[in-house]
Design an enzyme around this catalytic site. Structure first.
Site, PDB file in Angstrom:
ATOM      1  N   LYS A 184      42.200  71.937 105.147  1.00 52.73           N
ATOM      2  CA  LYS A 184      40.763  71.707 104.923  1.00 52.73           C
ATOM      3  C   LYS A 184      40.036  73.021 105.109  1.00 52.73           C
ATOM      4  O   LYS A 184      40.522  73.906 105.814  1.00 52.73           O
ATOM      5  CB  LYS A 184      40.230  70.704 105.957  1.00 52.73           C
ATOM      6  CG  LYS A 184      38.939  70.042 105.537  1.00 52.73           C
ATOM      7  CD  LYS A 184      39.203  68.849 104.655  1.00 52.73           C
ATOM      8  CE  LYS A 184      37.938  68.257 104.095  1.00 52.73           C
ATOM      9  NZ  LYS A 184      38.202  66.956 103.447  1.00 52.73           N
ATOM     10  N   ASP A 203      34.362  68.366  98.917  1.00 56.48           N
ATOM     11  CA  ASP A 203      34.031  67.490 100.054  1.00 56.48           C
ATOM     12  C   ASP A 203      32.501  67.560 100.127  1.00 56.48           C
ATOM     13  O   ASP A 203      31.853  67.865  99.114  1.00 56.48           O
ATOM     14  CB  ASP A 203      34.705  67.993 101.353  1.00 56.48           C
ATOM     15  CG  ASP A 203      34.667  66.954 102.480  1.00 56.48           C
ATOM     16  OD1 ASP A 203      35.517  66.044 102.480  1.00 56.48           O
ATOM     17  OD2 ASP A 203      33.776  67.028 103.338  1.00 56.48           O
TER      18      ASP A 203
HETATM   19  P1  NDP Z   1      28.527  64.515  99.065  1.00 58.10           P
HETATM   20  O1  NDP Z   1      28.074  65.869  99.476  1.00 58.10           O
HETATM   21  O2  NDP Z   1      28.663  64.195  97.628  1.00 58.10           O
HETATM   22  O3  NDP Z   1      27.580  63.402  99.716  1.00 58.10           O
HETATM   23  C1  NDP Z   1      27.419  63.339 101.087  1.00 58.10           C
HETATM   24  C2  NDP Z   1      26.415  62.230 101.391  1.00 58.10           C
HETATM   25  O4  NDP Z   1      26.397  62.000 102.791  1.00 58.10           O
HETATM   26  C3  NDP Z   1      24.995  62.600 101.005  1.00 58.10           C
HETATM   27  O5  NDP Z   1      24.278  61.456 100.692  1.00 58.10           O
HETATM   28  C4  NDP Z   1      24.488  63.241 102.291  1.00 58.10           C
HETATM   29  O6  NDP Z   1      23.070  63.251 102.420  1.00 58.10           O
HETATM   30  C5  NDP Z   1      25.113  62.359 103.334  1.00 58.10           C
HETATM   31  N1  NDP Z   1      25.302  63.122 104.559  1.00 58.10           N
HETATM   32  C6  NDP Z   1      26.029  64.244 104.708  1.00 58.10           C
HETATM   33  N2  NDP Z   1      25.943  64.699 105.968  1.00 58.10           N
HETATM   34  C7  NDP Z   1      25.158  63.835 106.611  1.00 58.10           C
HETATM   35  C8  NDP Z   1      24.702  63.767 107.936  1.00 58.10           C
HETATM   36  N3  NDP Z   1      25.060  64.691 108.853  1.00 58.10           N
HETATM   37  N4  NDP Z   1      23.917  62.714 108.266  1.00 58.10           N
HETATM   38  C9  NDP Z   1      23.558  61.792 107.330  1.00 58.10           C
HETATM   39  N5  NDP Z   1      23.956  61.817 106.056  1.00 58.10           N
HETATM   40  C10 NDP Z   1      24.739  62.819 105.712  1.00 58.10           C
HETATM   41  O7  NDP Z   1      29.909  64.296  99.826  1.00 58.10           O
HETATM   42  P2  NDP Z   1      31.068  63.233  99.514  1.00 58.10           P
HETATM   43  O8  NDP Z   1      30.497  61.976  98.983  1.00 58.10           O
HETATM   44  O9  NDP Z   1      32.122  63.937  98.760  1.00 58.10           O
HETATM   45  O10 NDP Z   1      31.652  63.002 100.986  1.00 58.10           O
HETATM   46  C11 NDP Z   1      31.174  61.948 101.821  1.00 58.10           C
HETATM   47  C12 NDP Z   1      32.214  61.662 102.893  1.00 58.10           C
HETATM   48  O11 NDP Z   1      33.439  61.252 102.267  1.00 58.10           O
HETATM   49  C13 NDP Z   1      32.587  62.832 103.775  1.00 58.10           C
HETATM   50  O12 NDP Z   1      32.921  62.348 105.068  1.00 58.10           O
HETATM   51  C14 NDP Z   1      33.854  63.376 103.124  1.00 58.10           C
HETATM   52  O13 NDP Z   1      34.648  64.103 104.032  1.00 58.10           O
HETATM   53  C15 NDP Z   1      34.512  62.082 102.707  1.00 58.10           C
HETATM   54  N6  NDP Z   1      35.498  62.161 101.639  1.00 58.10           N
HETATM   55  C16 NDP Z   1      35.219  62.744 100.434  1.00 58.10           C
HETATM   56  C17 NDP Z   1      36.170  62.734  99.436  1.00 58.10           C
HETATM   57  C18 NDP Z   1      35.896  63.278  98.077  1.00 58.10           C
HETATM   58  O14 NDP Z   1      36.771  63.163  97.218  1.00 58.10           O
HETATM   59  N7  NDP Z   1      34.723  63.830  97.803  1.00 58.10           N
HETATM   60  C19 NDP Z   1      37.507  62.186  99.659  1.00 58.10           C
HETATM   61  C20 NDP Z   1      37.677  61.533 100.927  1.00 58.10           C
HETATM   62  C21 NDP Z   1      36.705  61.552 101.877  1.00 58.10           C
HETATM   63  P3  NDP Z   1      22.276  64.635 102.176  1.00 58.10           P
HETATM   64  O15 NDP Z   1      22.388  64.905 100.704  1.00 58.10           O
HETATM   65  O16 NDP Z   1      20.890  64.344 102.628  1.00 58.10           O
HETATM   66  O17 NDP Z   1      22.951  65.679 103.009  1.00 58.10           O
HETATM   67  O1  2IT Z   2      38.757  64.221 102.516  1.00 59.12           O
HETATM   68  C1  2IT Z   2      39.355  64.268 101.423  1.00 59.12           C
HETATM   69  O2  2IT Z   2      40.411  63.660 101.238  1.00 59.12           O
HETATM   70  C2  2IT Z   2      38.775  65.083 100.357  1.00 59.12           C
HETATM   71  N1  2IT Z   2      37.708  65.660 100.555  1.00 59.12           N
HETATM   72  C3  2IT Z   2      39.495  65.222  99.045  1.00 59.12           C
HETATM   73  C4  2IT Z   2      40.540  66.296  99.134  1.00 59.12           C
HETATM   74  C5  2IT Z   2      41.231  66.647  97.848  1.00 59.12           C
HETATM   75  O3  2IT Z   2      42.042  67.579  97.914  1.00 59.12           O
HETATM   76  O4  2IT Z   2      40.993  66.031  96.805  1.00 59.12           O
END
Ligand code: NDP
Ligand code: 2IT
Length: 448
Positions: free
Chosen positions: A129, A169
């Site tokens: 990561k 992420d």
């Molecule tokens: P994005 O940046 O697309 O979206 C993040 C969302 O979460 C936004 O709505 C953001 O609001 C909100 N957010 C982030 N930080 C905070 C905080 N400290 N408090 C409140 N709201 C918050 O990220 P993703 O959708 O990609 O990721 C979301 C979660 O999913 C994370 O935990 C990530 O690690 C996990 N994840 C992502 C994967 C992926 O493929 N993208 C895969 C597996 C897990 P704002 O815009 O206001 O910051």
């Molecule tokens: O938390 C996660 O699994 C991710 N942000 C996706 C990682 C990836 O390599 O697609």
């Protein structure tokens, strides 16, 4: 909290002492070690051969300066990180997070979780990561490009399609991956699958954008069906409005659910008629606006400042899809009190340990992040396969693989929990099933 095995308890104490002031990392390690007590008791070689001590120590941590110039000519210096945690079963694989809260402890917790998640996908990917304490919010495309180029100018030395393959992420979506990939390609003079989540015109996979949210719903659907329930007709509370939240909302709605909330770091919206997802996509993916703008178009919906209140909303199923520790004991109690019967984690570690304990004790079905959100990285691995073959699969082909992977993953986590006397505890089952494969590879290598 004491771990019920002297060796693992001592190891946990050493992890805390050797990694001071990194509470998220301690939390992630503590949760996994607690689940592994019956596993090491049945297989003492994991302790005597050093696997347990090695698995909590990253193979390598890279930490670097990222200087860049904003549009006004001011110089900024951020900190970049890549934690190459474990390569026992494949090249390091995991996302990059750009958020002001990023520090070494966050990247280590995420990298540690990624080891087991990636193993659970059944695909050959190790755990890693990275990220930076850069805040893309309010920055122009030009500034984000400059930041990404500076970040990659250092990171490119340490990654490669058979070494370490980053992805997105929080704060890293298709725009950032484009800038990062362009700079890598330029520096190396190579067109390879070194990043995933790429655009469809330059090596990206169909369905990668949707994969984490869709996969979350495929996993939750298996869990619900086993309990004689389903998404059909259920009220669903989702937090976040980013990549994971948007496609979880889309698939839940396709499964017949009514999604009533979404949020961002400013607050949450409640729309009793069901979220207007095309509007959320427009606000978040195109206009990069705050979720509060939703009520300008839908004045009958409600906007509430502050994000924790989202869990006070009555719902049948909750899908936390924003960030770590966003659902605490108060939130869990409110969900239980309102009759919520399932929680599936879309974000990484969104529920605090106290919340998980309360939900499980109340008989709420609980799908842990490292299993439930593994569809994103699994589809990243499918993107790597397509890049290696220099070939593309259709959306339907990738989606079909994703469904199979999530169904198998659910069965494996359930079976592992049952095998170690914890039937129905998917959190323990996911930790065990993810661990055993990596640990057996480490045993085979000897001390390395
Ligand atoms: P994005 O940046 O697309 O979206 C993040 C969302 O979460 C936004 O709505 C953001 O609001 C909100 N957010 C982030 N930080 C905070 C905080 N400290 N408090 C409140 N709201 C918050 O990220 P993703 O959708 O990609 O990721 C979301 C979660 O999913 C994370 O935990 C990530 O690690 C996990 N994840 C992502 C994967 C992926 O493929 N993208 C895969 C597996 C897990 P704002 O815009 O206001 O910051
Ligand atoms: O938390 C996660 O699994 C991710 N942000 C996706 C990682 C990836 O390599 O697609």
């Amino acid at each position: 909290m004491r771990i019920a095995n002297d060796y693992l308890n001592g190891l946990m104490e050493r992890v805390i002492a050797r990694n001071p002031a990194e509470p998220e990392f301690h939390q992630a390690v503590g949760e996994v070690l607690t689940s592994l007590v019956p596993v090491v008791e049945a297989n003492p070689a994991y302790i005597t051969e050093g696997v347990m001590d090695c698995i909590v120590e990253p193979e390598r941590i890279i930490k670097f300066r990222v200087p860049w110039e904003d549009e006004q000519g001011n110089i900024h210096v951020n900190r970049g990180f890549r934690v190459q945690f474990n390569s026992a079963i494949g090249p390091y694989k995991g996302g990059l997070r750009f958020h002001p809260t990023v520090y070494e402890g966050i990247v280590k917790f995420l990298g540690f979780e990624q080891i087991f998640k990636n193993s659970l996908t059944g695909l050959p990917i190790g755990g890693g990561k990275g990220g930076a304490d850069f805040d893309p919010k309010g920055r122009s495309d030009l500034e984000v490009m400059r930041f990404c180029q500076s970040f990659m100018t250092e990171l490119f030395k340490y990654i490669g399609p058979d070494t370490d393959v980053p992805a997105g992420d929080i704060g890293v979506g298709s725009r950032e991956i484009g800038y990062l990939f362009g700079q890598y390609k330029r520096l190396r003079n190579e067109f390879t699958g070194v990043l995933t989540g790429k655009g469809l015109t330059y090596g990206g996979s169909l369905a990668r954008t949707e994969a984490t949210g869709y996969g979350l719903c495929y996993f939750a659907d298996c869990m619900l069906r086993d309990a004689g329930r389903s998404f059909d007709g259920a009220a669903v509370a989702i937090s976040g409005s980013g990549n994971v939240a948007i496609y979880a909302c889309e698939k839940a709605a396709q499964f017949g659910a009514r999604v009533v909330t979404m949020s961002d770091s400013g607050g949450f919206i409640y729309d009793k008629n069901g979220i207007d997802l095309p509007l959320v996509k427009e606000l978040k993916e195109v206009r990069r606006q705050r979720i509060s703008a939703y009520v300008d178009v839908h004045p009958e919906a409600e906007y509430h400042p502050g994000c924790a209140g989202v869990w006070q909303t009555p719902c049948d199923i909750a899908l936390p899809c924003a960030t770590q520790n966003e659902l605490d004991l108060n939130g869990a109690r409110a969900l239980i009190g309102n009759g919520c019967y399932a929680v599936a984690e879309g974000a990484n570690m969104p529920c605090t340990p106290e919340a998980v304990e309360a939900l499980q004790a109340a008989g709420v079905l609980f799908a842990p992040a490292k299993a439930a959100n593994a569809g994103g990285v699994a589809t990243s691995a499918l993107e790597m396969s397509q890049n290696s073959m220099r070939f593309y699969w259709t959306f339907e082909e990738v989606d079909e693989h994703l469904k199979t992977i999530m169904t198998d993953l659910y069965r494996n986590a359930s079976a592992a929990a049952a095998q170690y006397g914890m039937a129905g505890n998917l959190a323990a089952g996911a930790n065990i099933a993810g661990f055993v494969k990596v640990a057996d590879a480490m045993l085979a290598y000897g001390i390395v």
